[in-house]
Design an enzyme around this catalytic site. Structure first.
Site, PDB file in Angstrom:
ATOM      1  N   GLY A 270       5.130 -11.413   2.043  1.00 22.97           N
ATOM      2  CA  GLY A 270       4.858 -10.347   3.016  1.00 22.97           C
ATOM      3  C   GLY A 270       3.380 -10.312   3.399  1.00 22.97           C
ATOM      4  O   GLY A 270       2.684 -11.330   3.347  1.00 22.97           O
TER       5      GLY A 270
ATOM      6  N   ARG B 194       5.606   1.534   0.249  1.00 27.24           N
ATOM      7  CA  ARG B 194       6.027   2.891   0.624  1.00 27.24           C
ATOM      8  C   ARG B 194       5.754   3.159   2.101  1.00 27.24           C
ATOM      9  O   ARG B 194       5.000   2.433   2.756  1.00 27.24           O
ATOM     10  CB  ARG B 194       5.333   3.927  -0.248  1.00 27.24           C
ATOM     11  CG  ARG B 194       3.818   3.936  -0.157  1.00 27.24           C
ATOM     12  CD  ARG B 194       3.259   5.094  -0.951  1.00 27.24           C
ATOM     13  NE  ARG B 194       1.870   4.870  -1.313  1.00 27.24           N
ATOM     14  CZ  ARG B 194       1.026   5.859  -1.581  1.00 27.24           C
ATOM     15  NH1 ARG B 194       1.413   7.110  -1.511  1.00 27.24           N
ATOM     16  NH2 ARG B 194      -0.227   5.587  -1.918  1.00 27.24           N
TER      17      ARG B 194
ATOM     18  N   ARG C  91       4.016   6.399  -4.527  1.00 25.17           N
ATOM     19  CA  ARG C  91       4.322   5.063  -5.080  1.00 25.17           C
ATOM     20  C   ARG C  91       5.516   5.167  -6.030  1.00 25.17           C
ATOM     21  O   ARG C  91       6.332   4.258  -6.113  1.00 25.17           O
ATOM     22  CB  ARG C  91       3.106   4.516  -5.836  1.00 25.17           C
ATOM     23  CG  ARG C  91       1.873   4.293  -4.966  1.00 25.17           C
ATOM     24  CD  ARG C  91       0.713   3.824  -5.826  1.00 25.17           C
ATOM     25  NE  ARG C  91      -0.509   3.605  -5.080  1.00 25.17           N
ATOM     26  CZ  ARG C  91      -1.450   4.536  -4.914  1.00 25.17           C
ATOM     27  NH1 ARG C  91      -1.305   5.737  -5.435  1.00 25.17           N
ATOM     28  NH2 ARG C  91      -2.542   4.249  -4.231  1.00 25.17           N
TER      29      ARG C  91
ATOM     30  N   HIS D 270      -2.244   3.918 -11.623  1.00 28.07           N
ATOM     31  CA  HIS D 270      -2.482   3.733 -10.186  1.00 28.07           C
ATOM     32  C   HIS D 270      -1.555   4.679  -9.411  1.00 28.07           C
ATOM     33  O   HIS D 270      -0.640   4.266  -8.725  1.00 28.07           O
ATOM     34  CB  HIS D 270      -2.190   2.279  -9.822  1.00 28.07           C
ATOM     35  CG  HIS D 270      -2.438   1.960  -8.378  1.00 28.07           C
ATOM     36  ND1 HIS D 270      -3.637   2.188  -7.745  1.00 28.07           N
ATOM     37  CD2 HIS D 270      -1.623   1.409  -7.429  1.00 28.07           C
ATOM     38  CE1 HIS D 270      -3.550   1.793  -6.488  1.00 28.07           C
ATOM     39  NE2 HIS D 270      -2.341   1.334  -6.269  1.00 28.07           N
TER      40      HIS D 270
HETATM   41  C1  LMR Z   1      -2.583   0.965  -2.462  1.00 27.57           C
HETATM   42  O1  LMR Z   1      -3.198   1.691  -3.240  1.00 27.57           O
HETATM   43  O2  LMR Z   1      -3.028   0.659  -1.346  1.00 27.57           O
HETATM   44  C2  LMR Z   1      -1.262   0.393  -2.876  1.00 27.57           C
HETATM   45  O3  LMR Z   1      -0.897   0.884  -4.130  1.00 27.57           O
HETATM   46  C3  LMR Z   1      -0.199   0.645  -1.871  1.00 27.57           C
HETATM   47  C4  LMR Z   1       0.162   2.110  -1.706  1.00 27.57           C
HETATM   48  O4  LMR Z   1       1.358   2.397  -1.622  1.00 27.57           O
HETATM   49  O5  LMR Z   1      -0.714   2.961  -1.636  1.00 27.57           O
END
Ligand code: LMR
Length: 320
Positions: free
Chosen positions: A12, A85, A91, A178
């Site tokens: 992707g 997402r 997330r 995260h």
């Molecule tokens: C991000 O932080 O950019 C990635 O984890 C993608 C997201 O869904 O935010």
């Protein structure tokens, strides 16, 4: 010296950007892998980037494939497979779909690239990298999650903009999961070696402005999702994973925040979460344990609890 091999699972937006950056940095030959329905995308992107290499002046062999046999012998595998997402989602909402994807991809990596250093980007990151390590059975130091590098890069950018200084002179760490509970550490951030606390005293900024930057960092991914509408960030996530791959392949021993499996560090055992680590040719060679004050510890513990509940949800989905 034998050429290195980098397998990118998922062709992707991030996969394509990873392929380009890996070539520009001449990290090794690249296999862009995707499921049979997307094999054309993998092959097309691989060929397109290969045709760019004479213009840019780098020597990298590219191929696209939907056959796991083609990742055989990979030194590094970077996993972006799964879905991103959309606006309005967190997330964590991706766990239902992406846990099944990682379960299947992990089995392919285990069988065909048993010696690889595996970097997971798929969200929800901390739970997905933990699942990858369990499915592959690889040593924890050979399986890491890309998040802290990205979150810290966002934090550094926002701080550099606040002070109107070069991003190169800003150091900053974002630890924890995260997700919305990530822990940007103001106390460990510096501008040209000067602490943010001192910069507030010097009148360069205020505590309120710094708090706003912390929140913007936490919302960094969502801010981009809201703009893009059809997916999530891909340039900065790809660059972050490439920094990790490069540190491994060149044994650079960079100190960077990544999702690593803790074994008692920070009072946590058996769970992946973002902490500073040293990445060298053995993978995660050291977990750096910084000291927290009471507020930071409370934020980190909250983040650990959030990751744990995602792991529980993941285990239910894949029946572990
Ligand atoms: C991000 O932080 O950019 C990635 O984890 C993608 C997201 O869904 O935010």
């Amino acid at each position: 010296m034998a050429r290195k091999k980098i397998a990118l699972i998922g062709a992707g937006q991030i996969g394509g950007t990873l392929a380009l950056l890996a070539g520009q940095k001449e990290l090794g030959d690249v296999v862009l892998f995707d499921i049979p329905a997307a094999e054309g995308t993998a092959k097309g992107k691989a060929l397109d980037i290969a045709q760019l290499s004479p213009v840019e002046g780098f020597d990298t062999k590219y191929s696209g494939s939907s056959d796991y046999k083609d990742i055989e012998g990979a030194d590094v595998v970077i996993v972006t497979a799964g879905v991103p997402r959309k606006p309005g989602m967190t997330r964590d909402d991706l766990v239902g779909i992406n846990a099944k994807v990682i379960d299947s991809v992990g089995k392919g990596i285990k069988q065909h690239a048993p010696n690889a250093f595996v970097i997971v980007i798929t969200n929800p990151l901390d739970a997905m990298v933990g699942l990858m390590q369990e499915v592959t059975g690889f040593a924890p130091e050979k399986v890491v999650g890309m998040a802290g590098v990205l979150d810290s890069a966002r934090f550094r950018l926002f701080l550099a903009e606040e002070f109107n200084v070069s991003v190169e002179d800003v150091t900053a760490f974002v630890l924890g999961g995260h997700g919305d509970t990530m822990v940007p550490l103001l106390r460990y951030s510096t501008v040209g070696g000067i602490s943010l606390h001192d910069l507030v005293d010097m009148g360069w900024t205020t505590k309120e402005r710094l708090e706003a930057i912390v929140q913007r960092t936490r919302d960094g991914g969502a801010e981009i999702v809201a703009h893009l509408k059809t997916g999530s960030a891909f340039y900065a996530p790809a660059a972050s994973a490439i920094a990790m791959a490069e540190s491994f392949l060149k044994d650079k021993k960079r100190v960077i925040p990544c999702a690593a499996k803790l074994n008692g560090e920070y009072g946590v055992k058996g769970l992946y979460i973002g902490v500073p680590v040293v990445i060298g040719s053995k993978g995660v060679e050291r977990i750096v344990e910084v000291e927290f004050n009471a507020d930071e510890k409370a934020m980190f513990d909250k983040s650990v609890a959030a990751v744990q509940s995602l792991i529980d949800a993941t285990n239910k989905i894949v029946g572990r």
